[in-house]
Design an enzyme around this catalytic site. Sequence first.
Site, PDB file in Angstrom:
ATOM      1  N   CYS A  93       0.861  -1.181   0.000  1.00 24.93           N
ATOM      2  CA  CYS A  93       0.000   0.000   0.000  1.00 24.93           C
ATOM      3  C   CYS A  93       0.900   1.234   0.000  1.00 24.93           C
ATOM      4  O   CYS A  93       1.823   1.333   0.817  1.00 24.93           O
ATOM      5  CB  CYS A  93      -0.878  -0.023   1.255  1.00 24.93           C
ATOM      6  SG  CYS A  93      -1.848   1.478   1.467  1.00 24.93           S
ATOM      7  N   ASN A 149       8.392  -0.504 -10.416  1.00 24.81           N
ATOM      8  CA  ASN A 149       7.984  -1.061 -11.710  1.00 24.81           C
ATOM      9  C   ASN A 149       6.485  -0.882 -11.896  1.00 24.81           C
ATOM     10  O   ASN A 149       5.689  -1.398 -11.107  1.00 24.81           O
ATOM     11  CB  ASN A 149       8.315  -2.557 -11.782  1.00 24.81           C
ATOM     12  CG  ASN A 149       8.123  -3.113 -13.184  1.00 24.81           C
ATOM     13  OD1 ASN A 149       8.965  -2.903 -14.063  1.00 24.81           O
ATOM     14  ND2 ASN A 149       7.017  -3.802 -13.410  1.00 24.81           N
ATOM     15  N   GLU A 150       6.134  -0.113 -12.909  1.00 24.42           N
ATOM     16  CA  GLU A 150       4.735   0.039 -13.310  1.00 24.42           C
ATOM     17  C   GLU A 150       3.795   0.356 -12.154  1.00 24.42           C
ATOM     18  O   GLU A 150       2.970  -0.475 -11.752  1.00 24.42           O
ATOM     19  CB  GLU A 150       4.230  -1.218 -14.041  1.00 24.42           C
ATOM     20  CG  GLU A 150       4.893  -1.422 -15.367  1.00 24.42           C
ATOM     21  CD  GLU A 150       4.208  -2.472 -16.245  1.00 24.42           C
ATOM     22  OE1 GLU A 150       4.342  -2.400 -17.461  1.00 24.42           O
ATOM     23  OE2 GLU A 150       3.545  -3.376 -15.702  1.00 24.42           O
ATOM     24  N   GLU A 207       9.689  -1.442 -22.129  1.00 26.29           N
ATOM     25  CA  GLU A 207       9.383  -2.847 -22.422  1.00 26.29           C
ATOM     26  C   GLU A 207       8.576  -2.891 -23.721  1.00 26.29           C
ATOM     27  O   GLU A 207       7.493  -2.309 -23.788  1.00 26.29           O
ATOM     28  CB  GLU A 207       8.549  -3.472 -21.296  1.00 26.29           C
ATOM     29  CG  GLU A 207       9.235  -3.459 -19.942  1.00 26.29           C
ATOM     30  CD  GLU A 207       8.372  -4.090 -18.844  1.00 26.29           C
ATOM     31  OE1 GLU A 207       7.343  -4.719 -19.151  1.00 26.29           O
ATOM     32  OE2 GLU A 207       8.731  -3.915 -17.661  1.00 26.29           O
ATOM     33  N   TRP A 258      -0.629 -12.732 -20.630  1.00 26.44           N
ATOM     34  CA  TRP A 258      -1.585 -12.208 -19.655  1.00 26.44           C
ATOM     35  C   TRP A 258      -2.925 -11.736 -20.210  1.00 26.44           C
ATOM     36  O   TRP A 258      -3.825 -11.414 -19.440  1.00 26.44           O
ATOM     37  CB  TRP A 258      -0.957 -11.075 -18.841  1.00 26.44           C
ATOM     38  CG  TRP A 258      -0.212 -10.050 -19.648  1.00 26.44           C
ATOM     39  CD1 TRP A 258       1.140 -10.029 -19.858  1.00 26.44           C
ATOM     40  CD2 TRP A 258      -0.745  -8.918 -20.351  1.00 26.44           C
ATOM     41  NE1 TRP A 258       1.479  -8.953 -20.657  1.00 26.44           N
ATOM     42  CE2 TRP A 258       0.348  -8.256 -20.964  1.00 26.44           C
ATOM     43  CE3 TRP A 258      -2.030  -8.400 -20.531  1.00 26.44           C
ATOM     44  CZ2 TRP A 258       0.193  -7.106 -21.733  1.00 26.44           C
ATOM     45  CZ3 TRP A 258      -2.187  -7.251 -21.302  1.00 26.44           C
ATOM     46  CH2 TRP A 258      -1.086  -6.621 -21.885  1.00 26.44           C
ATOM     47  N   GLU A 277       5.555 -16.158 -15.945  1.00 28.58           N
ATOM     48  CA  GLU A 277       5.603 -15.715 -17.347  1.00 28.58           C
ATOM     49  C   GLU A 277       6.229 -16.747 -18.278  1.00 28.58           C
ATOM     50  O   GLU A 277       6.860 -16.393 -19.286  1.00 28.58           O
ATOM     51  CB  GLU A 277       6.282 -14.343 -17.413  1.00 28.58           C
ATOM     52  CG  GLU A 277       5.401 -13.297 -16.741  1.00 28.58           C
ATOM     53  CD  GLU A 277       6.007 -11.912 -16.636  1.00 28.58           C
ATOM     54  OE1 GLU A 277       7.158 -11.706 -17.062  1.00 28.58           O
ATOM     55  OE2 GLU A 277       5.310 -11.022 -16.096  1.00 28.58           O
ATOM     56  N   GLN A 278       5.997 -18.027 -17.977  1.00 25.87           N
ATOM     57  CA  GLN A 278       6.505 -19.101 -18.843  1.00 25.87           C
ATOM     58  C   GLN A 278       6.005 -18.964 -20.270  1.00 25.87           C
ATOM     59  O   GLN A 278       6.656 -19.365 -21.214  1.00 25.87           O
ATOM     60  CB  GLN A 278       6.038 -20.459 -18.318  1.00 25.87           C
ATOM     61  CG  GLN A 278       6.524 -20.794 -16.956  1.00 25.87           C
ATOM     62  CD  GLN A 278       5.957 -22.118 -16.468  1.00 25.87           C
ATOM     63  OE1 GLN A 278       5.315 -22.845 -17.212  1.00 25.87           O
ATOM     64  NE2 GLN A 278       6.214 -22.430 -15.215  1.00 25.87           N
ATOM     65  N   MET A 279       4.788 -18.425 -20.410  1.00 24.75           N
ATOM     66  CA  MET A 279       4.156 -18.356 -21.737  1.00 24.75           C
ATOM     67  C   MET A 279       4.437 -17.017 -22.433  1.00 24.75           C
ATOM     68  O   MET A 279       3.739 -16.640 -23.368  1.00 24.75           O
ATOM     69  CB  MET A 279       2.642 -18.545 -21.619  1.00 24.75           C
ATOM     70  CG  MET A 279       2.202 -19.804 -20.920  1.00 24.75           C
ATOM     71  SD  MET A 279       2.713 -21.281 -21.795  1.00 24.75           S
ATOM     72  CE  MET A 279       1.584 -21.258 -23.165  1.00 24.75           C
ATOM     73  N   HIS A 280       5.421 -16.290 -21.967  1.00 28.23           N
ATOM     74  CA  HIS A 280       5.741 -14.961 -22.502  1.00 28.23           C
ATOM     75  C   HIS A 280       7.008 -15.049 -23.332  1.00 28.23           C
ATOM     76  O   HIS A 280       8.074 -15.387 -22.836  1.00 28.23           O
ATOM     77  CB  HIS A 280       5.948 -13.993 -21.335  1.00 28.23           C
ATOM     78  CG  HIS A 280       5.928 -12.547 -21.715  1.00 28.23           C
ATOM     79  ND1 HIS A 280       6.824 -11.981 -22.590  1.00 28.23           N
ATOM     80  CD2 HIS A 280       5.109 -11.544 -21.326  1.00 28.23           C
ATOM     81  CE1 HIS A 280       6.554 -10.693 -22.713  1.00 28.23           C
ATOM     82  NE2 HIS A 280       5.519 -10.408 -21.967  1.00 28.23           N
TER      83      HIS A 280
HETATM   84  C1  GAL Z   1       4.826  -5.747 -17.641  1.00 35.12           C
HETATM   85  C2  GAL Z   1       5.774  -5.846 -16.460  1.00 35.12           C
HETATM   86  C3  GAL Z   1       6.864  -6.866 -16.696  1.00 35.12           C
HETATM   87  C4  GAL Z   1       6.278  -8.124 -17.250  1.00 35.12           C
HETATM   88  C5  GAL Z   1       5.524  -7.810 -18.504  1.00 35.12           C
HETATM   89  C6  GAL Z   1       4.941  -9.018 -19.184  1.00 35.12           C
HETATM   90  O1  GAL Z   1       3.590  -5.230 -17.251  1.00 35.12           O
HETATM   91  O2  GAL Z   1       6.385  -4.610 -16.189  1.00 35.12           O
HETATM   92  O3  GAL Z   1       7.527  -7.127 -15.486  1.00 35.12           O
HETATM   93  O4  GAL Z   1       5.445  -8.707 -16.300  1.00 35.12           O
HETATM   94  O5  GAL Z   1       4.466  -6.950 -18.203  1.00 35.12           O
HETATM   95  O6  GAL Z   1       4.247  -8.660 -20.350  1.00 35.12           O
END
Ligand code: GAL
Length: 639
Positions: free
Chosen positions: A109, A143-144, A322, A330, A370-373
């Site tokens: 938070c 991050n984000e 990125e 996702w 994130e295996q599928m990334h």
């Molecule tokens: C972004 C994030 C990364 C990774 C990525 C996957 O939102 O900053 O760490 O998770 O998505 O697409």
Amino acid sequence: MKRTLGVCYYPEHWPEDMWAEDAARMAALGLTWVRIGEFAWKRMEPEEGRYDWGWLDRAIATLGAAGLHVVLGTPTATPPAWVVAKHPDMFAVDAEGRPRGYGSRRHYCFSHAGYLEECRRIVQAMAERYGPNGHVAAWQTDNEYGCHDTILSYSDAARDAFRGWLRAQFPGQGNDGDIDALNATWGNVFWSMDYDSFDQIGLPNLTVTEPNPAHVHAFRRFASDQVVAFNRAQVEIIRAHTDAPIAHNYMGRITDFDHFAVGADLDIASWDSYPLGFLEDRVGATPAHQRAYARQGDPDFQAFHHDLYRAVGKDGRWWIMEQQPGPVNWAPYNPSPLPGMVRLWTWEAFAHGAEAVCYFRWRQAPFAQEQMHAGLLRPDSAPAEAFAEAEAVAAEMLAAPELTPAQAPVALIFDYAADAAWAVQPHGAGLSYFGLVFDWYRALRKLGLSVDILPPSTREFDGYALVLAPGMMHMPDDLKTALNTADGQVIIGPRTGARDADFNIPTPLPPAWPGSDLTVSRVQSMRPDMPITLARVGTIHSYFEQIESGGPVLMETTDGAPVAASCGARVTYMAAWGDDAAHMALIRALVPDLPVFVMPEGVRRRETGTEVFWFNYGAEAAQVEGQTLDPAGVLRRLK
Ligand code: GAL
């Protein structure tokens, strides 16, 4: 300015004996930047106060020795289990009152003072150690912010901090605020909602029916300020140890905090661009549009954010931190991009002024979430499809001119406060400020126009033939005056000036435009399946205000109801949400001299100071400038 490429890398995920070869391959590919560190808190500080920097020292040295520049991320999006054990109440709490617990990321938070101290400590330790390191050429905070819906938290820590924030907004005697002033401003008399003291004020969740919009509005402003403060705490520490630029990686269509306010403390705005994921879950496209662009992404969504973050970055400095390299993990569906799209997305970012495009990620991870990334490499280290596309861009960049920014002919104001105001009171299902502004942006792009997005603090509009400020529910008087005296044409509405700064309807009634008696006398939202046809071209939908008085009518319904009317020498009030045809027609009518291009389906155009770019997001080849532009094709011309 030189354009550069980079990649996101997680040395802690791979055996150390792979690092040198990875670094050599990155350099050979033509990459300049490698972002590391942003999730590695547990590896940096395995237990409280025991730091392990050896691996990170060696990783940075290895990357640096290969000639790469490191972007070092602070790891505060992933507090380890021991931090959570120490602060069991540090989780954000969702609107249903449930803590958002451990086991993924962003489990904190923004208002938790104990967690903020932990962040200060780890950032301080990192900054002391790596601030002087010559290979660390840029920093990223956290991050984000906002990813996974983490800005609004209904925790006890947030409630206490909100009370303090309100006391400061309504100063009274001594340390306490003026509760009567708050009650009067919010209109708490309405349902006997008056408070006797600030300690009675809760957060605007779990109420029987909707809470007071003024309460929600204040809570959203507070939540945005908390992000600014959280980020600033890190920036101050990093700056004390280095002159390297500091960035944060923002997101697509995350508007829960004021990015201009966060950006004011940073040097570079960067954002994370996932065109195919966004098309499925953020653009708000129809199923037919999603189907048509499933392998390309929406033709305007990336460009919109490029232009937005150019405005957020100091002196227009912005990056892609990125870049989607292939299928992601996702979104509801995760198709492969058309061959050539990774190259197109990269060049499109450069066409909008990006200094750097970094691909996410170097190698696909065979474990965890994130295996599928996809990455640039497959899990077995062989090149994945995007590798060759990055290589192609790197080769093309060698022959390309340096980046030369140029002012666009059109400006579009984007106001995070207006987005929050629409979210508090959309007045119709699915209606959002972002959606309205993005529709205008698309209309401009379908006419082949380049656009500068400007913050709502802008007061000079020199050199713009057209300035659009749709949907700004609160518009300060000095902005109204500045727009009224702009050189170019101006389009405002609907909902311009519909609320004062405290979320009440002002009198005189909106838009209360200087020098005009145009008045919004009634507002309505409409079902999506009841568009209203306009007399000459296009339709309006979703939102339609009744206007009285004002100057000449420029657009009307087939029944003769005014839709767009003049409210100043060069200012037009648009009282409805138009479709693309209506928006394009109004633009062309107001600025007939602006050179426009009739764009083939899915083709978009962007000008810099020295180049003109054409991008084909469509599934069919298109004729552009006498040439055939294949799907995923990029045409780049010197001016
Ligand atoms: C972004 C994030 C990364 C990774 C990525 C996957 O939102 O900053 O760490 O998770 O998505 O697409």
